[in-house]
Motif scaffolding. Structure first.
Motif, PDB file in Angstrom:
ATOM      1  N   ARG A   1       0.838  -1.214   0.000  1.00 26.95           N
ATOM      2  CA  ARG A   1       0.000   0.000   0.000  1.00 26.95           C
ATOM      3  C   ARG A   1       0.865   1.253   0.000  1.00 26.95           C
ATOM      4  N   THR A   2       1.956   1.234   0.756  1.00 25.19           N
ATOM      5  CA  THR A   2       2.830   2.413   0.836  1.00 25.19           C
ATOM      6  C   THR A   2       3.626   2.599  -0.455  1.00 25.19           C
ATOM      7  N   MET A   3       3.947   1.528  -1.144  1.00 26.56           N
ATOM      8  CA  MET A   3       4.696   1.633  -2.390  1.00 26.56           C
ATOM      9  C   MET A   3       3.894   2.370  -3.459  1.00 26.56           C
ATOM     10  N   LEU A   4       2.594   2.266  -3.423  1.00 23.36           N
ATOM     11  CA  LEU A   4       1.761   2.871  -4.453  1.00 23.36           C
ATOM     12  C   LEU A   4       1.379   4.318  -4.141  1.00 23.36           C
ATOM     13  N   LYS A   5       1.667   4.795  -2.936  1.00 28.81           N
ATOM     14  CA  LYS A   5       1.335   6.173  -2.567  1.00 28.81           C
ATOM     15  C   LYS A   5       2.442   7.123  -2.984  1.00 28.81           C
ATOM     16  N   LYS A   6       2.089   8.396  -3.138  1.00 26.75           N
ATOM     17  CA  LYS A   6       3.064   9.437  -3.459  1.00 26.75           C
ATOM     18  C   LYS A   6       3.927   9.683  -2.209  1.00 26.75           C
ATOM     19  N   PRO A   7       5.263   9.801  -2.360  1.00 29.75           N
ATOM     20  CA  PRO A   7       6.114  10.014  -1.180  1.00 29.75           C
ATOM     21  C   PRO A   7       5.857  11.383  -0.545  1.00 29.75           C
ATOM     22  N   VAL A   8       5.987  11.451   0.779  1.00 24.99           N
ATOM     23  CA  VAL A   8       5.736  12.697   1.491  1.00 24.99           C
ATOM     24  C   VAL A   8       7.018  13.506   1.687  1.00 24.99           C
ATOM     25  N   THR A   9       8.161  12.915   1.440  1.00 24.12           N
ATOM     26  CA  THR A   9       9.425  13.626   1.615  1.00 24.12           C
ATOM     27  C   THR A   9       9.859  14.277   0.307  1.00 24.12           C
ATOM     28  N   ARG A  10      10.732  15.276   0.408  1.00 21.25           N
ATOM     29  CA  ARG A  10      11.304  15.916  -0.781  1.00 21.25           C
ATOM     30  C   ARG A  10      12.612  15.211  -1.130  1.00 21.25           C
ATOM     31  N   LEU A  11      12.871  15.098  -2.398  1.00 24.08           N
ATOM     32  CA  LEU A  11      14.136  14.521  -2.844  1.00 24.08           C
ATOM     33  C   LEU A  11      15.146  15.656  -2.859  1.00 24.08           C
ATOM     34  N   TYR A  12      15.792  15.906  -1.712  1.00 24.90           N
ATOM     35  CA  TYR A  12      16.499  17.148  -1.425  1.00 24.90           C
ATOM     36  C   TYR A  12      17.437  17.694  -2.494  1.00 24.90           C
ATOM     37  N   PRO A  13      18.415  17.017  -2.955  1.00 25.93           N
ATOM     38  CA  PRO A  13      19.290  17.746  -3.881  1.00 25.93           C
ATOM     39  C   PRO A  13      18.567  18.195  -5.145  1.00 25.93           C
ATOM     40  N   HIS A  14      17.536  17.465  -5.532  1.00 28.14           N
ATOM     41  CA  HIS A  14      16.817  17.778  -6.766  1.00 28.14           C
ATOM     42  C   HIS A  14      15.643  18.722  -6.531  1.00 28.14           C
ATOM     43  N   VAL A  15      15.007  18.601  -5.387  1.00 33.44           N
ATOM     44  CA  VAL A  15      13.868  19.464  -5.046  1.00 33.44           C
ATOM     45  C   VAL A  15      14.265  20.256  -3.807  1.00 33.44           C
ATOM     46  N   LYS A  16      14.484  21.564  -3.993  1.00 33.06           N
ATOM     47  CA  LYS A  16      14.917  22.407  -2.877  1.00 33.06           C
ATOM     48  C   LYS A  16      13.742  23.190  -2.333  1.00 33.06           C
ATOM     49  N   ARG A  17      13.701  23.301  -1.038  1.00 33.91           N
ATOM     50  CA  ARG A  17      12.625  24.022  -0.367  1.00 33.91           C
ATOM     51  C   ARG A  17      12.978  25.500  -0.270  1.00 33.91           C
ATOM     52  N   GLN A  18      12.015  26.351  -0.565  1.00 35.16           N
ATOM     53  CA  GLN A  18      12.213  27.790  -0.424  1.00 35.16           C
ATOM     54  C   GLN A  18      12.025  28.146   1.045  1.00 35.16           C
ATOM     55  N   PRO A  19      13.033  28.776   1.687  1.00 32.90           N
ATOM     56  CA  PRO A  19      12.896  29.090   3.114  1.00 32.90           C
ATOM     57  C   PRO A  19      11.861  30.188   3.351  1.00 32.90           C
ATOM     58  N   PHE A  20      11.272  30.174   4.504  1.00 30.81           N
ATOM     59  CA  PHE A  20      10.305  31.195   4.882  1.00 30.81           C
ATOM     60  C   PHE A  20      11.020  32.508   5.168  1.00 30.81           C
ATOM     61  N   PRO A  21      10.338  33.642   4.994  1.00 36.90           N
ATOM     62  CA  PRO A  21      10.971  34.926   5.345  1.00 36.90           C
ATOM     63  C   PRO A  21      11.330  34.932   6.833  1.00 36.90           C
ATOM     64  N   GLY A  22      12.513  35.390   7.130  1.00 32.17           N
ATOM     65  CA  GLY A  22      12.975  35.405   8.509  1.00 32.17           C
ATOM     66  C   GLY A  22      13.707  34.149   8.920  1.00 32.17           C
ATOM     67  N   PHE A  23      13.902  33.213   7.975  1.00 30.89           N
ATOM     68  CA  PHE A  23      14.666  32.009   8.281  1.00 30.89           C
ATOM     69  C   PHE A  23      16.072  32.411   8.698  1.00 30.89           C
ATOM     70  N   ARG A  24      16.612  31.770   9.698  1.00 26.96           N
ATOM     71  CA  ARG A  24      17.952  32.110  10.210  1.00 26.96           C
ATOM     72  C   ARG A  24      18.961  31.119   9.680  1.00 26.96           C
ATOM     73  N   GLY A  25      19.729  31.572   8.689  1.00 26.64           N
ATOM     74  CA  GLY A  25      20.732  30.710   8.068  1.00 26.64           C
ATOM     75  C   GLY A  25      22.126  31.268   8.229  1.00 26.64           C
ATOM     76  N   ARG A  26      22.902  31.187   7.155  1.00 30.09           N
ATOM     77  CA  ARG A  26      24.311  31.591   7.181  1.00 30.09           C
ATOM     78  C   ARG A  26      24.473  33.063   7.561  1.00 30.09           C
TER      79      ARG A  26
END
Length: 192
Positions: free
Chosen positions: A24-49
């Protein structure tokens, strides 16, 4: 009771139940992002470098050497050295941040009276050795330039330069009058 357990063991009921969950889980869409290929846009005010803001008029750091950032830092990761030049005026000899010790609390950004420091929204940085994460003044200024070069918008204003809920009269004149930084103009000045 023992007969039921024996029947379940012989017919491998638990095994097929586990396989059904797997299929059942194999046929569902994955909930995680494939990080190097799909990058998340940080929210305004994110504290990074960390970065030192370059003054657009003088093209050097905005820091006035008040040492508030160093004083307020709970992890003691900021080192500031103040010296004198040939005219006996105060100059910033060294400004460094140890990113391995920083807890990204943002106190240094909030307390700076001239908005000279920023925790950029850049989260992709690493180092092979510890010295790669020790940012000196030149590296902090280049972090700012790199951040602005890759920033998607036309204007940048850090959320912590004017903390929400802070009364106007409590802010320094620089924080009160701070305008968003126009990125295109900034990049043209640095390039020339």
């Amino acid at each position: 009771m023992k007969i039921q357990k024996l029947i379940r063991d012989v017919l491998l009921v638990e095994w097929f139940r586990g396989l059904s969950v797997t299929f059942r889980t194999m046929l569902k869409k994955p909930v995680t992002r494939l990080y190097p290929h799909v990058k998340r846009q940080p929210f305004p005010g994110f504290r990074g470098r960390q970065a030192l803001v370059r003054d657009p008029d003088k093209l050097k750091e905005r820091c006035i050497m008040c040492l508030r950032c160093k004083t307020v830092c709970p992890s003691n990761c900021i080192k500031v050295e103040v010296g004198k030049d040939e005219n006996n005026a105060r100059v910033l000899k060294e400004y460094s941040i140890d990113a391995t010790r920083c807890i990204y609390c943002g106190y240094c950004v909030e307390v700076c009276p001239v908005n000279a420091l920023v925790l950029t929204e850049e989260y992709e940085y690493l180092g092979d050795k510890r010295s790669d994460l020790l940012f000196n003044k030149d590296k902090l200024l280049s972090n700012w330039d790199d951040f602005l070069a890759n920033y998607p918008g036309e204007f940048y204003f850090n959320k912590f330069w004017r903390p929400p809920g802070m009364p106007e009269k409590m802010l320094t004149p620089q924080k009160r009058n701070e305008k968003p930084i126009e990125i295109k103009k900034k990049n043209e000045e640095i390039a020339s």
